[in-house]
Design a protein around this motif. Structure first.
Motif, PDB file in Angstrom:
ATOM      1  N   ASN A  99      47.433  48.062  38.327  1.00 58.79           N
ATOM      2  CA  ASN A  99      46.314  47.156  38.108  1.00 58.79           C
ATOM      3  C   ASN A  99      45.258  47.713  37.166  1.00 58.79           C
ATOM      4  OD1 ASN A  99      46.151  44.491  39.793  1.00 58.79           O
ATOM      5  ND2 ASN A  99      47.270  45.967  41.032  1.00 58.79           N
ATOM      6  N   ARG A 116      36.252  42.664  41.007  1.00 59.71           N
ATOM      7  CA  ARG A 116      37.435  41.793  40.916  1.00 59.71           C
ATOM      8  C   ARG A 116      38.715  42.616  41.003  1.00 59.71           C
ATOM      9  NH1 ARG A 116      34.199  38.729  37.263  1.00 59.71           N
ATOM     10  NH2 ARG A 116      35.022  39.878  35.489  1.00 59.71           N
ATOM     11  N   ARG A 120      41.632  42.299  43.787  1.00 57.36           N
ATOM     12  CA  ARG A 120      43.020  42.089  43.377  1.00 57.36           C
ATOM     13  C   ARG A 120      43.925  43.166  43.985  1.00 57.36           C
ATOM     14  NH1 ARG A 120      44.075  42.349  37.158  1.00 57.36           N
ATOM     15  NH2 ARG A 120      42.500  40.726  37.222  1.00 57.36           N
TER      16      ARG A 120
END
Length: 144
Positions: A99, A116, A120
């Motif tokens: 990520n 964010r 996630r």
């Protein structure tokens, strides 16, 4: 009439004082709520990540484990060097690395964008592993 008004005011004052005394001294103390439920597990090995534009980041990650979630350190074989006692830590490390690799440096230094990524990562850890996580925390972050 004047005597009656004084008596009523004295009675009201006495009730207010008695109520305050009860509230401050005699009333049972309310129990403070725990602000973090569960265990905070700091992954012992930091992440060194390649970012976009030839930059890199060094990140230390902690997991806020759901209540009852074990870190797996009880009676298990010792982990590989640099890894902690969380049984599925290598899978969690892969998710974090996937990520964050290749993102722009500003995505990690901007608060909203960083949050964010944390959300996630948390969702993907919950979806793809048996580790139940309530939150992801970047305890240390250096971008160069």
């Amino acid at each position: 009439m004047k005597g009656r008004k004084k008596l009523i005011l004295i009675a009201i004052g006495a009730l207010v004082v008695a109520g305050l005394a009860y509230k401050m001294v005699l009333a049972p103390k309310s129990e403070s709520k725990v602000k973090v439920e569960g265990t905070v597990y700091v992954m012992p090995k930091e992440f060194l990540l390649n970012l976009a534009g030839g930059r890199y980041a060094k990140v230390t990650v902690a997991l806020v484990l759901a209540p009852g979630q074990s870190t797996g350190g009880e009676g298990a074989a010792p982990p590989a060097e640099g890894f902690g006692t969380l049984e599925q830590e290598p899978l969690v490390r892969q998710i974090v690395t996937d990520n964050l690799t290749g993102v722009p440096a500003t995505a990690l230094t901007a608060r909203k964008a960083r949050h964010r990524f944390q959300m996630r990562i948390r969702k993907e850890v919950d979806r793809t592993t048996d580790v139940k996580v309530k939150g992801i925390v970047f305890t240390d972050l250096v971008v160069q």
